[in-house]
Design a protein around this motif. Structure first.
Motif, PDB file in Angstrom:
ATOM      1  N   GLU A 123       1.787  40.964  63.075  1.00 31.29           N
ATOM      2  CA  GLU A 123       2.006  41.603  63.894  1.00 31.29           C
ATOM      3  C   GLU A 123       3.604  42.323  64.297  1.00 31.29           C
ATOM      4  N   GLU A 124       3.588  42.539  63.279  1.00 36.54           N
ATOM      5  CA  GLU A 124       4.734  44.289  63.148  1.00 36.54           C
ATOM      6  C   GLU A 124       3.582  44.645  62.407  1.00 36.54           C
ATOM      7  N   GLU A 125       2.845  44.869  61.884  1.00 39.09           N
ATOM      8  CA  GLU A 125       1.616  45.940  61.882  1.00 39.09           C
ATOM      9  C   GLU A 125       1.067  46.330  63.226  1.00 39.09           C
ATOM     10  N   ALA A 126       0.888  45.326  63.887  1.00 43.98           N
ATOM     11  CA  ALA A 126      -0.210  45.863  64.902  1.00 43.98           C
ATOM     12  C   ALA A 126       0.620  46.080  65.807  1.00 43.98           C
ATOM     13  N   GLU A 166       6.621  26.782  49.576  1.00 45.37           N
ATOM     14  CA  GLU A 166       6.602  28.042  49.400  1.00 45.37           C
ATOM     15  C   GLU A 166       5.146  28.403  50.180  1.00 45.37           C
ATOM     16  N   ARG A 167       4.431  27.386  49.910  1.00 49.50           N
ATOM     17  CA  ARG A 167       2.886  27.871  50.638  1.00 49.50           C
ATOM     18  C   ARG A 167       3.296  28.615  52.407  1.00 49.50           C
ATOM     19  N   ALA A 168       3.884  27.027  52.955  1.00 53.73           N
ATOM     20  CA  ALA A 168       4.062  28.063  54.134  1.00 53.73           C
ATOM     21  C   ALA A 168       4.728  28.614  54.253  1.00 53.73           C
ATOM     22  N   ALA A 169       5.966  29.027  54.317  1.00 46.32           N
ATOM     23  CA  ALA A 169       6.451  30.001  54.466  1.00 46.32           C
ATOM     24  C   ALA A 169       6.138  31.447  54.004  1.00 46.32           C
ATOM     25  N   GLU A 170       5.149  31.375  52.857  1.00 43.89           N
ATOM     26  CA  GLU A 170       4.389  32.931  52.774  1.00 43.89           C
ATOM     27  C   GLU A 170       3.531  33.045  53.995  1.00 43.89           C
ATOM     28  N   GLN A 171       2.317  31.675  54.783  1.00 47.63           N
ATOM     29  CA  GLN A 171       1.461  32.031  55.224  1.00 47.63           C
ATOM     30  C   GLN A 171       2.606  32.959  57.219  1.00 47.63           C
ATOM     31  N   LYS A 172       4.141  32.246  56.855  1.00 44.39           N
ATOM     32  CA  LYS A 172       4.605  32.772  58.190  1.00 44.39           C
ATOM     33  C   LYS A 172       5.253  34.762  57.771  1.00 44.39           C
ATOM     34  N   ARG A 173       5.227  34.424  57.229  1.00 43.39           N
ATOM     35  CA  ARG A 173       6.251  35.549  56.380  1.00 43.39           C
ATOM     36  C   ARG A 173       4.293  36.613  57.097  1.00 43.39           C
ATOM     37  N   LEU A 174       3.011  35.898  55.898  1.00 44.19           N
ATOM     38  CA  LEU A 174       2.353  37.717  56.294  1.00 44.19           C
ATOM     39  C   LEU A 174       2.053  37.689  58.175  1.00 44.19           C
ATOM     40  N   ALA A 175       1.702  35.956  58.878  1.00 47.67           N
ATOM     41  CA  ALA A 175       2.072  36.803  60.240  1.00 47.67           C
ATOM     42  C   ALA A 175       2.838  36.868  60.751  1.00 47.67           C
TER      43      ALA A 175
END
Length: 432
Positions: free
Chosen positions: A365-368, A352-361
């Motif tokens: 990227e989309e925000e940039a 779940e932590r790995a999936a959350e980190q991937k989602r945040l990354a």
């Protein structure tokens, strides 16, 4: 001595989540053959008891006491030892189902086959739950014992020194010819004052029924004959030629005249004391189980805990008004099942932590990208706005003096036309 006819519950070898589980593979720790201390032997002699005379055990849950009574030469019983119960789970009130963590209340029977010298809890004996009354009410549970090791999930747990003495009392009585001994388990000492305190408890009717057997022993100091019919306990009843069926109708029966008279006298005194206690009772009561609904809640908690699931540190509790409370502190039992569940939870949490980190990354990227596109659009709009604004026309350059002299004076158009016309007419008249 009045005969006792209760049948003991069947011993179950399988591990049970409700009671104290046993293993028959353990080697006896040596306590099974320990002798009673000389101080007890001396007291027995003083009270007219032999080492091998019959015994009776009584339990009082509120007082946290287990008593051993022993038969004297006159046939009556007297208390020879009293022990503080080291640990006991659950609340006041009977046991309902497997896993409810309740210790039983009622009249139980122990025979030699229920003694366990090889207990993993040092020494133990099974009290015989469920008995005929429990089975008639569909109650379940297994491995309910008196044992050592001071650890309980519905049992009466003593420390090792205490259970060594209690075991010795039982062993010596069996060696002396006693075929079974009675265990009477009560919520509290069933005095008028205590009954008045608990008169509004949901278990009160059940306790009133137990009190009759309690009273019979208080009067006679002899273990009562216990039967079950119409799904209720009956005590010291004689039914010639008839049998008592736990779920069937009670047969016609009588009570010995002398006991019946003594009981009526005892009840009259009790009723007066009860009425007085109702008006003066101020001692607080202890928590009691509200019934089968609460038992099921606790049983579910016990099952999930045994699987190693993360549950509240204490079982849920139901108040008499039906509200349920659960402690906020969570945890799981330290066991192989608990450790397996903890490993599964840790792996799940890592994923779940790995999936959350991937989602945040991805979100960053989309925000940039959106920010870059926004800036480009703003710059384009600014350029287009600048192109639409007109530039100012330059002022004519001032003529030099020379140019001003050389250039003929420009006449206005109207004046030049009049003079030209007059010149033309004069020319025609006079010639050039």
């Amino acid at each position: 001595m009045i005969a006792r006819t209760l049948r003991a519950g069947l011993l179950i070898a399988a591990l049970g989540v409700a009671g104290c589980t046993e293993s028959t593979l353990n080697v006896a720790g040596g306590g099974a053959n320990a002798q009673l201390p000389q101080r007890i032997v001396k007291e027995m002699r003083a009270k007219g008891m032999s080492r091998s005379s019959p015994i009776l055990a009584r339990v009082f849950k509120e007082e946290n006491k287990l008593e051993i009574w022993k038969q004297k030469t006159n046939g009556r019983y007297d208390m020879i030892a009293s022990y503080d119960i080291c640990k006991m789970s659950g609340k006041l009130g009977p046991k309902f189902i497997e896993g409810d963590r309740q210790s039983p209340e009622g009249f139980y029977t122990v025979r030699p086959g229920q003694m366990n010298p090889n207990s993993q809890f040092h020494l133990a004996f099974n009290i015989g739950y469920p008995n005929a009354y429990d089975r008639a009410h569909g109650r379940t549970g297994s491995n309910l014992m008196v044992h050592g090791a001071c650890s309980s999930s519905g049992c009466f747990s003593m420390n090792d020194a205490q259970i060594t003495e209690i075991y010795a009392f039982a062993r010596d009585s069996f060696r002396g010819g006693q075929t079974e001994f009675q265990v009477q388990s009560f919520p509290f000492r069933m005095t008028a004052a205590n009954m008045a305190r608990y008169r509004n408890d949901p278990n009160y009717k059940f306790w009133e029924m137990l009190k009759e057997g309690y009273d019979h022993f208080e009067i006679s100091k002899v273990p009562p004959k216990v039967d079950v019919c119409e799904k209720r306990y009956v005590f010291n009843r004689i039914a010639p030629g008839a049998a008592f069926s736990p779920a069937g109708a009670c047969p016609a029966s009588t009570m010995p005249d002398q006991l019946a008279t003594a009981y009526q006298t005892y009840r009259s005194t009790y009723d007066a004391a009860f009425s007085k206690a109702v008006s003066s009772s101020s001692v607080a009561t202890k928590a009691s189980i509200t019934g089968l609904t609460e038992a099921k809640l606790v049983s579910d908690w016990t099952t999930r805990r045994a699987r190693g699931e993360r549950v509240s540190m204490q079982p849920p509790s139901m108040a008499h008004d039906g509200t349920v409370s659960v402690t906020s502190r969570m945890g799981r039992i330290d066991s192989p099942a608990g450790r397996r569940m903890a490993a599964v939870d840790a792996e799940k949490a890592a994923k779940e932590r790995a999936a959350e980190q991937k989602r945040l990354a991805k979100q960053r990227e989309e925000e940039a990208k959106q920010l870059a596109a926004s800036r480009a659009a703003e710059e384009k709009a600014a350029a287009e706005q600048a192109a639409q604004v007109p530039s100012a026309e330059p002022a004519p350059a001032a003529a030099s003096p020379a140019t001003a002299q050389a250039a003929p004076a420009q006449q206005p158009e109207e004046k030049t036309g009049i003079l030209g016309g007059m010149r033309k007419r004069l020319t025609n008249i006079f010639g050039s």
